[in-house]
Design an enzyme around this catalytic site. Structure first.
Site, short mmCIF file in Angstrom:
data_model
loop_
_atom_site.label_atom_id
_atom_site.label_comp_id
_atom_site.label_asym_id
_atom_site.label_seq_id
_atom_site.Cartn_x
_atom_site.Cartn_y
_atom_site.Cartn_z
N LYS A 1 4.84 4.54 5.68
CA LYS A 1 4.65 5.41 6.86
C LYS A 1 5.51 4.92 8.00
O LYS A 1 5.57 3.72 8.27
CB LYS A 1 3.17 5.35 7.29
CG LYS A 1 2.82 6.32 8.41
CD LYS A 1 2.46 7.67 7.83
CE LYS A 1 2.17 8.70 8.91
NZ LYS A 1 3.35 9.13 9.64
N ASN B 1 7.69 10.32 25.91
CA ASN B 1 6.34 10.64 25.47
C ASN B 1 5.36 9.50 25.73
O ASN B 1 4.29 9.69 26.31
CB ASN B 1 6.36 10.98 23.97
CG ASN B 1 4.97 11.21 23.40
OD1 ASN B 1 4.29 10.27 23.03
ND2 ASN B 1 4.55 12.45 23.33
N ARG C 1 0.86 -1.18 0.00
CA ARG C 1 0.00 0.00 0.00
C ARG C 1 0.90 1.24 0.00
O ARG C 1 2.02 1.21 0.51
CB ARG C 1 -0.91 0.02 1.22
CG ARG C 1 -1.94 -1.10 1.20
CD ARG C 1 -3.22 -0.70 1.85
NE ARG C 1 -4.25 -1.70 1.65
CZ ARG C 1 -5.45 -1.64 2.21
NH1 ARG C 1 -5.75 -0.63 3.01
NH2 ARG C 1 -6.35 -2.58 1.99
N THR D 1 0.10 7.63 21.07
CA THR D 1 0.65 6.30 21.33
C THR D 1 0.35 5.87 22.76
O THR D 1 -0.09 4.74 23.00
CB THR D 1 2.16 6.27 21.06
OG1 THR D 1 2.42 6.75 19.74
CG2 THR D 1 2.69 4.86 21.17
N LYS E 1 10.61 3.41 8.19
CA LYS E 1 11.24 3.97 9.39
C LYS E 1 12.49 4.71 8.98
O LYS E 1 13.13 4.38 7.97
CB LYS E 1 11.60 2.86 10.40
CG LYS E 1 11.56 3.32 11.83
CD LYS E 1 10.14 3.51 12.33
CE LYS E 1 10.09 3.84 13.79
NZ LYS E 1 8.71 3.90 14.29
N ASP F 1 -5.80 -1.55 10.47
CA ASP F 1 -6.49 -1.21 9.22
C ASP F 1 -6.20 0.21 8.76
O ASP F 1 -7.11 0.95 8.35
CB ASP F 1 -8.00 -1.42 9.37
CG ASP F 1 -8.35 -2.88 9.60
OD1 ASP F 1 -7.80 -3.74 8.89
OD2 ASP F 1 -9.15 -3.17 10.51
N LYS G 1 1.93 -3.25 12.04
CA LYS G 1 1.08 -2.37 12.85
C LYS G 1 -0.02 -1.76 12.01
O LYS G 1 -1.19 -1.75 12.40
CB LYS G 1 1.92 -1.22 13.44
CG LYS G 1 2.73 -1.55 14.65
CD LYS G 1 3.38 -0.26 15.13
CE LYS G 1 4.65 -0.57 15.89
NZ LYS G 1 5.35 0.66 16.29
#
Length: 474
Positions: A70, A233, A66, A194, A106, A99, A94
């Site tokens: 990312k 974070n 796809r 996250t 990365k 979905d 992930k």
């Protein structure tokens, strides 16, 4: 490169190999899903003071089933090619599990960001972005970076600005990177995403009475004890939200300077303020302190839930047998080696795997990407319409019951959803649905003994459908 560094990528490969036979897919298709498609290593000069430093950096695009790909960009002096490949691989799975229609990627820049000034970091970030642009490794429909360890919204704003300098005519330029500040086309709720996703995942796992009974725990998250490794974070937001919204008792925390433990509970807000004022969590009032050298002992504290929220390879064969927590929630990427996982599973632990549990970041990044492509803030079109509709419903209730609804309740009930409400709602639905999907595989397949294998099976099957749709594989 040390054996421990190599073992992270090997652990990811081991997990894939363990799940692959359960899918019944063509070996060639499985090999295509497993391998990293594109890897670049770059070296570029940056003037730091009177010196010129040559910076080593990477970008890995694991899968193009796809588009775009990312994944975050981390700044760390531990960055190496195999680490970035492992992280990119996890990103693919992930995205599939929750979905989100991306392939995994990365990036990594081999620096210690705390050794540089803000101005120097800006130079490095902009130069790294330029290298990606020149190699066609960034763009709204190509590859979309995000924050990771050592980076945040500031760095993402620099990336966006650099991209606009080269691609100023591109209508969707803002979608070239996510995790941007809200006033720079970011989305509300991304910073906490996250950690909030980790909370939703833990909460959903704890809601299953049968699974909790096997662990000797009552269903529900309220009142459970938690130990958190890492107050970056992810760790800080996981702690805050678990404490404030879930009623969890935080009893142990570790950071680079050491660890603290207090069975009576640690107020995470006060701890974060204490660390801000003193520069350390050590000597927090009422808590027992552990030195920097023994900070990993936090893994061995008695608790219901252990949250490793730092770096990979934190639970190994050396310490796995001393882990007392009944639930290990992988907020970090790869905190448990594949060899150590077997020890934990044999001891009856419930492991909530990273490729599911910390997917909240990429989920909300997806929302930000959609916002940038649509050029409209979430809630702008229907917030007031919904508010007026709810107000009208309350008016009818008052007329038919003869009772007045006080103004405070009216404002709460009739309020239309803001952007952050919609983002949190979408994230919550995503994490709940994904957990139940992988849990169903875990319980349905007789030879699948753990959630991680079930999660990989779920991801592999979803990715394979994209490849098979192309007619390349049977």
């Amino acid at each position: 490169m040390s054996k421990q560094q190599r073992s992270f990528y090997q652990s990811v490969s081991d997990y894939f190999d363990r799940a692959a036979p359960h899918t019944g897919l063509h070996p060639g298709l499985l090999e295509q899903i497993k391998v990293c498609n594109s890897v670049i290593q770059v070296h570029f000069p940056v003037k730091i003071g009177k010196e010129v430093k040559v910076i080593e950096a990477y970008r890995v695009q694991h899968s193009h089933h796809r588009s775009p790909t990312k994944g975050g960009i981390r700044f760390s002096n531990h960055v190496n090619q195999e680490e970035v490949m492992a992280l990119a691989t996890l990103m693919t799975f992930k995205c599939a599990i929750v979905d989100v229609p991306f392939g995994g990627a990365k990036g990594g820049v081999k620096i210690n960001p705390w050794e540089y000034t803000a101005g120097q970091l800006e130079k490095i970030t902009r130069r790294y972005t330029t290298e990606l642009i020149q190699r066609n490794f960034i763009g709204p429909a190509i590859d979309v970076p995000a924050p990771d360890y050592g980076t945040g919204s500031r760095e993402m704003a620099w990336i966006y600005d650099t991209y606009r300098t080269f691609k100023g005519e591109e209508l969707n330029a803002a979608a070239c990177v996510t995790g941007k500040p809200v006033n720079q086309n970011g989305v509300r709720g991304r910073t906490e995403a996250t950690g909030r996703g980790v909370y939703y995942g833990i909460r959903e796992a704890c809601s299953n009475a049968d699974d909790m009974k096997k662990l000797g725990l009552e269903p529900g998250i309220e009142g459970k004890t938690m130990v958190v490794q890492g107050l970056g974070n992810v760790g800080s937001y996981t702690s805050i939200i678990s404490q404030d919204e879930g009623g969890v008792k935080i009893i142990g925390v570790s950071e680079v300077e050491g660890a603290i433990y207090d069975p009576k509970g640690i107020d995470i807000h006060k701890l974060l303020q204490f660390r801000k004022e003193t520069g350390s969590i050590l000597n927090y009032p009422g808590a027992e302190s552990y030195s920097k050298e023994s900070r990993k002992s936090v893994m061995e504290f008695e608790c219901d839930i252990l949250v490793p929220a730092a770096l990979e390879n934190q639970i190994t064969l050396d310490n796995a047998h001393r882990v007392k927590a009944k639930i290990i929630a992988e907020a970090a990427n790869g905190p448990i080696t594949s060899a150590a996982e077997k020890v934990l599973l044999d001891a009856g632990k419930l492991i909530l795997p990273d490729l599911f549990l910390n997917a909240g970041g990429v989920t909300v990044s997806y929302f930000e990407w959609l916002k940038n492509l649509s050029h409209i803030r979430f809630g702008r079109m229907d917030k007031r319409f919904n508010q007026r509709t709810y107000d009208s419903i309350l008016d009818v209730v008052e007329q038919n019951t003869g009772k007045d609804i006080n103004e405070r309740d009216r404002q709460f009930i009739a309020r239309g959803a803001d952007e952050i409400d919609l983002v949190r709602s979408g994230l919550e639905e995503t994490m709940i649905h994904a957990y139940n999907e992988i849990r169903d595989i875990w319980k349905r397949k007789k030879k699948v003994d753990d959630l991680r294998t079930a999660a990989f099976i779920s991801a592999i099957n979803k990715i394979s459908s994209d490849y098979m749709a192309l007619g390349i594989f049977p």
